[in-house]
Scaffold this active site. Structure first.
Site, PDB file in Angstrom:
ATOM      1  N   CYS A 209       0.850  -1.204   0.000  1.00 11.73           N
ATOM      2  CA  CYS A 209       0.000   0.000   0.000  1.00 11.73           C
ATOM      3  C   CYS A 209       0.881   1.247   0.000  1.00 11.73           C
ATOM      4  CB  CYS A 209      -0.955  -0.006   1.198  1.00 11.73           C
ATOM      5  SG  CYS A 209      -0.172   0.401   2.757  1.00 11.73           S
ATOM      6  N   ASP A 598      35.836 -47.911   4.160  1.00 10.47           N
ATOM      7  CA  ASP A 598      37.248 -47.713   3.868  1.00 10.47           C
ATOM      8  C   ASP A 598      37.991 -47.714   5.201  1.00 10.47           C
ATOM      9  OD1 ASP A 598      39.504 -47.197   2.370  1.00 10.47           O
ATOM     10  OD2 ASP A 598      39.277 -45.032   2.556  1.00 10.47           O
TER      11      ASP A 598
END
Length: 908
Positions: A209, A598
């Site tokens: 507005c 791993d």
């Protein structure tokens, strides 16, 4: 079975005329979201001979340019990750204009792959749609935008209310207009193409507005370098023309007004976490819904007390309740009817209007009020799940105390801090940016990043992360990552992208709902018409039963349960320092039957450490360490470094006549005595390898340790052993995996003796050593033949095996960009116990998903029977349906709490 090669088309690559390039079109029936696209890219990207991959998700097609002799390997790789691929039709890849054999071919109307990339390189505009948060709106939008010429692809992120549109339009106006036609409140959040220099466009949701416009004009007109302001209140955008080097002062000025600006900076990557617009329920909405409830229940009470349901007071109260609490639903229902989309809003609209037409005004009012109320509560619940990851971003402060050129320390915006700047963090403060400590010592709580329960000691040279808390002591650090690029930002960005991807269960639910709703709608029509037409039934009774069936046909509980559960699981994982890259992996985790680990850096610390010091003469252990460390301080060998590290900061002896003995060790004089330290070969040459020395050496080497001998020219003084030590958490993690029924397997390039020694220490029975990358790949394939397998590796040497596994894990990813970007699941802390914790969370998510789906479908089945037998009323049906929706949402949100597995892990 061999695949017929007739559906592929060869062509010659323009850059390499001698290399034969084939363009193959594959139809993949179960590929419909970015999650599958990412999985396929990761899988096929490892194949030699693959050149380009072009995806068309709406058509479920993949175009592959390759130099392979057969497409069997491509189809095989896709099958390995659950993709159902078949050959489509393909056209030859168009050669360059210089080699076109026949110009008449250019006018051929058959589709060609030469034009396919055009869509891929088109503009992509991101929209924020404040009232889009469920599959109902998605289906409506897909249907409407599918008719817009020039729109090529739609990528939905319902949890964050974002829509990315890939298009060939000059501007996004046609898309905005089409969205507006179906009631979607859309704004452009991120435009396509480069941003014009000297111009900043902001999306400001609170600006709607002239009052806000005036406030912003006043705030920005005083900013030096701002030349012009252009407001568009309808689209809530502000264009600022300026001569500033960056937009930070403009953004700060807007924020001071209480607005929340989003800069559409097209030259920068997408923000880590997009801002949320339109969330929360306004006070006015609650008041209207409360008044609607009073009127609806009042109308029901009046009818129950004996007043006619078609009396004026009852109708007036019902109509007012519908107007206050159901207008939005009726609007959506009208849009669905206009676009011929069978969704829950249309079903609810038909049910309410039908109830009113047969005189059931109170029930019509109660039904639409309960539906609207449940929608509001559901929206709040969704916001909790949606904003869970945003709370993580709140951990990083907006300001930082930065050292200025004149030596002063000044509080400035974190986003304006440059790389290399020095930042000071006082006790109790949160760290604003990633960096490396240059002075000070403290303990830092890293729980938001790594999930560690205990603070971590920090000293000069250590890394600190944004969002972590400085517990005690003052730290000064050098900035290594700017705002938006920190580890915290990358985590949030990754999780938000994962939230936007569909999990396998969600795709099943969406397909089920797509069949279920039309079937039940058809059943309702049959119930309303067949008994009265053919069996003399009473029209009003059977129409009422049909309306109850329409309410039951709404698939709310079913479609909303999965995304809330998956997003809650992703956020819960992130809070534990486990970064999951999508619902696909979150769901697959519970299915893992084996995990390949791993050795170096996963089960072990990844660096040698002194494990044994065995004195053999008159020199005690402290003396042995002093002599060995003093000699090795002048050597760069990893074994020497481990010995020096073990000695610590104690003073070294003065070494004279130091000499490196190639391949054997070193020697030097200390306090007038010549000392040697080196391998068994050096000790043998000196003649100091007695039976005792040999026994100790063999004993240590049998444990896969590297042993060295400290000696004089005549006597061995001690044997020292160095090894890559086991992480404290590895043994416990392996034991937990076994208890969960997941087989841990160790894959390492080290020799078999070392592999077996480490495996024995941590409790792994299947240890495989001396494995090259292709050996690891073969091992993963062998494990995958038994069931889903995960792989924990470093992402470089283990890349083929990681790609072949169902889920690739990266450990200790907090300080590495690549691990966060490439791993399917990134464990932010160097703690293998996070792996079983992830599997436990995945199983918990799976349990909640199954419970939610069973409960939702079970509720539908029960009320379908009750409706057919006349024992269910409209308001009872909607109460049960919306109640089921809320229950499955709350059940999914329980994942945001701390899991028992996590509590046990941290307690241990």
């Amino acid at each position: 079975m061999k695949i017929d090669q007739g559906s592929t088309s060869p062509a010659y690559s323009p850059g390499s005329p001698a290399q034969r390039v084939t363009k193959t079109l594959l139809h993949i029936s179960n590929m419909d979201c970015r999650s599958e696209e990412a999985a396929i890219r990761a899988r096929l990207g490892q194949l030699d001979g693959i050149q380009t991959l072009d995806f068309d998700l709406p058509k479920r097609q993949l175009s592959v340019a390759h130099t392979l002799p057969s497409v069997d390997s491509i189809v095989g790789e896709l099958k390995a990750i659950g993709m159902q691929a078949s050959l489509g039709t393909a056209e030859p890849q168009q050669p360059s204009r210089q080699t076109l054999p026949d110009s008449s071919c250019a006018s051929c109307e058959a589709p060609s792959f030469a034009s396919a990339p055009a869509a891929a390189t088109g503009n992509t505009t991101q929209f924020v749609i404040t009232n889009m948060d469920c599959p109902t709106e998605e289906a409506l939008i897909r249907k409407r935008l599918g008719k817009v010429e020039g729109v090529d692809r739609l990528d939905f992120d319902l949890m964050n209310r974002r829509l990315a549109v890939q298009h060939r339009l000059a501007d996004p106006a046609p898309v905005l207009a089409a969205l507006g036609e179906i009631g979607m409140h859309a704004n452009v959040e991120r435009e396509a193409g480069p941003s014009p220099k000297g111009q900043a466009v902001y999306l400001i949701e609170k600006m709607d507005c002239p009052t806000e416009e005036a406030l912003l004009r006043k705030a920005l007109q005083g900013v030096s370098g701002v030349s012009a302001l252009q407001f568009n209140l309808m689209s809530r955008t502000l264009t600022v023309s300026h001569t500033l080097p960056d937009e930070a002062p403009i953004t700060a000025a807007i924020e001071r007004t209480g607005m929340a600006p989003v800069l559409r900076d097209r030259n920068q990557p997408a923000p880590a976490v997009t801002r949320e617009f339109g969330t929360g329920i306004s006070r006015d909405q609650w008041v209207r819904m409360g008044a609607a409830g009073v009127l609806a229940l009042g109308a029901e009470a009046m009818a129950f007390s004996g007043m006619s349901e078609t009396g004026l007071p009852v109708i007036a109260a019902s109509l007012t309740a519908i107007a206050l609490g159901g207008t939005e639903t009726l609007k959506k229902g009208w849009i669905a009817l206009r676009t011929l989309s069978l969704n829950m809003n249309l079903l609810m609209t038909i049910a309410v209007i039908g109830a009113a037409l047969i005189g059931q005004w109170p029930e019509a009012a109660v039904v639409i009020w309960l539906f609207g109320l449940a929608e509001m509560i559901e929206a709040l619940s969704l916001d909790r799940a949606r904003n869970a990851i945003r709370k993580l971003m709140d951990l990083a402060p907006e300001t930082a105390l930065v050292k200025q050129a004149d030596g002063r320390w000044e509080e400035v915006k974190a986003e304006s801090v440059a790389l290399g700047a020095f930042v000071r963090v006082r006790p109790g403060e949160r760290i604003a940016l990633d960096g490396v400590v240059v002075s000070g010592a403290s303990a830092v709580n890293q729980a938001p990043i790594t999930g560690e329960s205990m603070p971590v000691e920090k000293k000069p040279g250590d890394t600190v992360f944004a969002g972590t808390i400085n517990e005690r002591g003052t730290l000064e650090f050098e900035v290594r990552s700017r705002k938006g690029e920190t580890t915290l930002d990358r985590i949030a960005r990754s999780v938000q992208e994962a939230q936007g991807q569909r999990a396998p269960t969600q795709r099943f639910v969406d397909r089920f709902a797509g069949v279920y709703t039309p079937v039940v709608f058809g059943l309702a029509v049959a119930i309303a018409t067949i008994p009265p037409l053919f069996f003399g039934g009473v029209w009003m009774d059977w129409i009422y039963k049909a309306l109850v069936m329409l309410v039951i046909a709404c698939p709310c509980a079913l479609v909303i349960s999965t995304p809330v559960t998956v997003v809650s699981g992703l956020a819960a994982a992130a809070r534990r320092g486990i970064l999951v890259k999508g619902g696909l992996y979150l769901e697959q985790g519970r299915l893992l039957r084996a995990v390949a680990l791993d050795k170096t850096g996963t089960l072990t610390h990844g660096r040698p450490a002194l494990t044994d010091t065995v004195p053999l003469g008159t020199v005690d252990e402290a003396g042995v360490l002093r002599i060995a460390a003093s000699l090795d301080a002048l050597s760069e060998h990893p074994v020497a470094t481990a010995i020096v590290r073990a000695y610590g900061d104690r003073p070294h002896a003065t070494v004279e006549s130091f000499e490196a003995l190639a391949g054997r060790g070193v020697k030097g004089d200390i306090d007038g005595q010549t000392y040697y330290i080196g391998n068994q070969r050096l000790a043998t040459e000196l003649g100091v390898v007695s039976d005792k020395v040999r026994e100790v050496l063999e004993q240590l080497e049998a444990q896969a340790k590297t042993a060295v001998v400290l000696a004089t020219e005549k006597h061995a003084l001690a044997v020292l052993a160095v090894a890559d030590t086991i992480r404290d958490s590895s043994k416990q993690a392996v034991a937990t995996l076994k208890q969960m029924g997941v087989e841990p397997v160790m894959l390492t390039g080290d020799n078999r003796k070392t592999a077996e020694a480490v495996a024995a220490q941590v409790g792994i029975t299947d240890a495989r050593g001396e494995m090259l990358p292709h050996d690891k790949l073969a091992a993963i394939e062998e494990l995958a033949s038994r069931g889903p397998v995960g792989m924990v590796g470093d992402g470089v040497n283990d890349a083929p095996a990681l790609a072949k596994s169902n889920i690739g894990f990266a450990m200790g990813a907090a300080g590495t960009d690549t691990a966060i970007e490439t791993a399917d699941v990134a464990l932010m802390q160097d703690d293998l116990r996070k792996l079983p914790e992830f599997i436990a969370l995945s199983r918990r998510v799976g349990g909640v998903l199954k419970a939610n789906i069973a409960f939702a479908i079970g509720t539908k089945a029960i009320f379908m029977v009750l409706a057919f037998t006349g024992h269910a009323s409209l308001w009872l049906a909607i109460l049960a349906d919306m109640g089921a929706s809320l229950l499955v949402v709350f059940n999914g949100l329980r994942l945001l709490g701390r899991s028992p597995a996590a509590e046990r892990a941290h307690a241990d």
